[in-house]
Scaffold this active site. Structure first.
Site, PDB file in Angstrom:
ATOM      1  N   LYS A 109       2.147   2.063  -3.433  1.00 56.87           N
ATOM      2  CA  LYS A 109       1.103   2.685  -4.255  1.00 56.87           C
ATOM      3  C   LYS A 109       0.859   4.130  -3.837  1.00 56.87           C
ATOM      4  O   LYS A 109       0.623   5.004  -4.686  1.00 56.87           O
ATOM      5  CB  LYS A 109      -0.189   1.874  -4.143  1.00 56.87           C
ATOM      6  CG  LYS A 109      -0.120   0.506  -4.803  1.00 56.87           C
ATOM      7  CD  LYS A 109      -1.438  -0.238  -4.652  1.00 56.87           C
ATOM      8  CE  LYS A 109      -1.383  -1.614  -5.302  1.00 56.87           C
ATOM      9  NZ  LYS A 109      -2.662  -2.345  -5.161  1.00 56.87           N
ATOM     10  N   GLU A 112      -7.998  -1.341  -6.598  1.00 55.21           N
ATOM     11  CA  GLU A 112      -8.298  -0.287  -7.575  1.00 55.21           C
ATOM     12  C   GLU A 112      -9.646  -0.508  -8.262  1.00 55.21           C
ATOM     13  O   GLU A 112     -10.288   0.443  -8.715  1.00 55.21           O
ATOM     14  CB  GLU A 112      -7.194  -0.217  -8.645  1.00 55.21           C
ATOM     15  CG  GLU A 112      -5.871   0.321  -8.131  1.00 55.21           C
ATOM     16  CD  GLU A 112      -5.020  -0.742  -7.458  1.00 55.21           C
ATOM     17  OE1 GLU A 112      -3.887  -0.420  -7.072  1.00 55.21           O
ATOM     18  OE2 GLU A 112      -5.468  -1.901  -7.338  1.00 55.21           O
ATOM     19  N   HIS A 151       3.145   3.395   6.059  1.00 54.13           N
ATOM     20  CA  HIS A 151       1.942   3.052   6.818  1.00 54.13           C
ATOM     21  C   HIS A 151       2.242   1.891   7.764  1.00 54.13           C
ATOM     22  O   HIS A 151       3.063   1.025   7.464  1.00 54.13           O
ATOM     23  CB  HIS A 151       0.812   2.642   5.878  1.00 54.13           C
ATOM     24  CG  HIS A 151       0.577   3.590   4.746  1.00 54.13           C
ATOM     25  ND1 HIS A 151       0.419   4.950   4.924  1.00 54.13           N
ATOM     26  CD2 HIS A 151       0.473   3.381   3.403  1.00 54.13           C
ATOM     27  CE1 HIS A 151       0.223   5.526   3.749  1.00 54.13           C
ATOM     28  NE2 HIS A 151       0.259   4.594   2.813  1.00 54.13           N
ATOM     29  N   GLY A 196      -3.578   6.386   3.800  1.00 51.23           N
ATOM     30  CA  GLY A 196      -3.253   6.004   2.428  1.00 51.23           C
ATOM     31  C   GLY A 196      -3.450   7.153   1.460  1.00 51.23           C
ATOM     32  O   GLY A 196      -4.367   7.961   1.602  1.00 51.23           O
ATOM     33  N   ARG A 221      -6.379  11.030   9.269  1.00 52.36           N
ATOM     34  CA  ARG A 221      -7.776  10.660   8.978  1.00 52.36           C
ATOM     35  C   ARG A 221      -8.377  10.101  10.252  1.00 52.36           C
ATOM     36  O   ARG A 221      -7.840   9.159  10.839  1.00 52.36           O
ATOM     37  CB  ARG A 221      -7.858   9.614   7.867  1.00 52.36           C
ATOM     38  CG  ARG A 221      -9.280   9.434   7.308  1.00 52.36           C
ATOM     39  CD  ARG A 221      -9.399   8.257   6.369  1.00 52.36           C
ATOM     40  NE  ARG A 221      -9.413   6.993   7.092  1.00 52.36           N
ATOM     41  CZ  ARG A 221      -8.564   5.985   6.862  1.00 52.36           C
ATOM     42  NH1 ARG A 221      -7.622   6.095   5.952  1.00 52.36           N
ATOM     43  NH2 ARG A 221      -8.656   4.871   7.561  1.00 52.36           N
ATOM     44  N   HIS A 259      -7.852  -2.345   2.423  1.00 54.12           N
ATOM     45  CA  HIS A 259      -6.590  -2.855   1.877  1.00 54.12           C
ATOM     46  C   HIS A 259      -6.472  -4.375   1.923  1.00 54.12           C
ATOM     47  O   HIS A 259      -5.380  -4.915   1.881  1.00 54.12           O
ATOM     48  CB  HIS A 259      -5.380  -2.226   2.587  1.00 54.12           C
ATOM     49  CG  HIS A 259      -5.303  -0.745   2.414  1.00 54.12           C
ATOM     50  ND1 HIS A 259      -4.785   0.083   3.378  1.00 54.12           N
ATOM     51  CD2 HIS A 259      -5.692   0.065   1.400  1.00 54.12           C
ATOM     52  CE1 HIS A 259      -4.855   1.332   2.964  1.00 54.12           C
ATOM     53  NE2 HIS A 259      -5.400   1.343   1.765  1.00 54.12           N
ATOM     54  N   TYR A 261      -7.231   5.039  -4.760  1.00 53.10           N
ATOM     55  CA  TYR A 261      -8.518   4.618  -4.207  1.00 53.10           C
ATOM     56  C   TYR A 261      -8.656   4.937  -2.724  1.00 53.10           C
ATOM     57  O   TYR A 261      -9.629   4.538  -2.082  1.00 53.10           O
ATOM     58  CB  TYR A 261      -8.710   3.109  -4.426  1.00 53.10           C
ATOM     59  CG  TYR A 261      -7.583   2.255  -3.884  1.00 53.10           C
ATOM     60  CD1 TYR A 261      -7.568   1.826  -2.555  1.00 53.10           C
ATOM     61  CD2 TYR A 261      -6.513   1.891  -4.692  1.00 53.10           C
ATOM     62  CE1 TYR A 261      -6.526   1.062  -2.056  1.00 53.10           C
ATOM     63  CE2 TYR A 261      -5.462   1.127  -4.202  1.00 53.10           C
ATOM     64  CZ  TYR A 261      -5.483   0.709  -2.891  1.00 53.10           C
ATOM     65  OH  TYR A 261      -4.450  -0.046  -2.398  1.00 53.10           O
ATOM     66  N   VAL A 274       0.842  -1.200   0.000  1.00 51.92           N
ATOM     67  CA  VAL A 274       0.000   0.000   0.000  1.00 51.92           C
ATOM     68  C   VAL A 274       0.873   1.245   0.000  1.00 51.92           C
ATOM     69  O   VAL A 274       0.591   2.231  -0.699  1.00 51.92           O
ATOM     70  CB  VAL A 274      -0.939   0.001   1.219  1.00 51.92           C
ATOM     71  CG1 VAL A 274      -1.810   1.247   1.224  1.00 51.92           C
ATOM     72  CG2 VAL A 274      -1.804  -1.248   1.227  1.00 51.92           C
TER      73      VAL A 274
END
Length: 352
Positions: A28, A256, A105, A317, A296, A250, A321, A25
């Site tokens: 990405k 995606e 992360h 993230g 978040r 995830h 997405y 993740v």
């Protein structure tokens, strides 16, 4: 700032990958950051960390980044270096960094470990500091701190190591989750006491400290927050619409293309009064837990209007997405501007 003047650019180190369960993740997220980074303002230096913990300076993040032209590189804790030590032809060269964006992360990226190294290095960095990163990563600590400030949290208990749990004394359903892990790795919804041992075993794969918490009946709501201290900006609130089961971020093979059981609705289809209450609660949580830069805040919105804290992601993230950039984009802040604002906060904020 003239684009031709390379010396006027901000040298930004973008660290991605890592040894946690969220390695893929993170890669990405770094790709999306790279696509939205204004190279007229920034000179990026991409530092990938392999799953085994090896640091490498590479050309760009991508699925096969380790196969490209990479050089061993480490972040120096020596403040006189103020950047990277890069191994070239048997000798170390230095690259000075003005700021670091840690696109990491989970464990060792979101729990204060990387932030501690950056504090030693003296380099400004995007996001929460050591203390707030550690508190937010440990859900039990976050609940205690937030609860002491009057913010509603789920009822919970912690289980350490191989501690025995009397399954007869729990009120089902409950959620069993690692206390200090990212996304929904190791999280189980347990409706029957005979399923509790397997859920505990799964959670212990990710952390020796496990939470057992009540299942809160309500909508899963998220709010993106950006800023420092009193000057906070929130994105549009989102709501996770579930067809069945629970939200397992995830965990999909091809995220995606969407999730098989959930859809993020942005803006959330909730009354305006509830939207404002969620945003104000998110800002309260952010301040109480000492967050800086961005985070978040995930919550539950109960049918009676009460907002209950779920968890806080201090390095959310940033993939195509992911929820955080979508919420900010819906509020009129594209990812490129989010990057600019968080970097500016890092460069102008207080440092140790």
């Amino acid at each position: 700032m003239p684009k031709s003047d390379e010396s006027a650019k901000v040298n930004i180190g973008i660290i991605f990958g890592g040894s946690s369960e969220e390695h893929a993740v993170s890669v990405k997220s770094a790709q999306e950051i790279a696509r939205n980074l204004d190279t007229g303002k920034y000179q990026p230096f991409f530092v990938g960390i392999t799953k085994d913990g090896v640091w490498k300076l590479c050309d760009a993040p991508g699925p096969d980044w380790e196969d490209g032209d990479c050089r061993p590189a480490v972040l120096s804790p020596d403040r006189s270096v103020h950047g990277l030590l890069v191994l070239e032809q048997g000798r170390y060269a230095t690259i000075r960094l003005d700021v670091v964006l840690p696109v990491l992360h989970g464990t060792l990226g979101e729990d204060g470990a990387t932030q501690g190294l950056l504090e030693l290095s003296g380099i400004p960095y995007v996001g929460c500091d050591v203390q707030s990163s550690a508190v937010c990563m440990d859900k039990s600590l976050a609940y205690v701190v937030a609860g002491s400030a009057g913010i509603a949290t789920p009822n919970f208990r912690t289980v350490m190591g191989d501690e025995h749990v009397d399954s007869d004394r729990l009120t089902y359903p409950v959620f069993v989750k690692p206390a200090r892990s990212g996304s929904s790795f190791g999280v189980s919804r347990v409706s029957r006491q005979e399923d509790l041992p397997a859920a505990l075993e799964d959670a212990r794969r990710y952390d020796a400290k496990v939470l057992i918490e009540e299942a809160v009946h309500g909508s899963e709501i998220g709010c993106a927050v950006l800023g420092n201290d009193l000057e906070l900006v929130t994105g549009e609130v989102d709501r996770i619409a579930l067809s069945h089961g629970f939200f397992r971020i995830h965990q999909e093979e091809e995220p995606e293309s969407g999730s098989e059981n959930s859809t993020a609705i942005v803006p959330a289809d909730i009354p305006a009064e509830a939207r404002t209450r969620v945003q104000e609660t998110a800002k309260d949580v952010y301040r109480v837990l000492g967050c800086r830069g961005l985070a978040r805040v995930d919550m539950f919105l109960k049918d009676d209007g009460e907002v209950v804290l779920n968890e806080v992601n201090t390095l959310p993230g940033m993939t195509s997405y992911s929820r955080y950039p979508r919420m900010m984009a819906a509020a009129g802040l594209p990812l490129s501007e989010v990057i600019d604002r968080t970097v500016s906060l890092a460069l102008t904020g207080k440092h140790r």
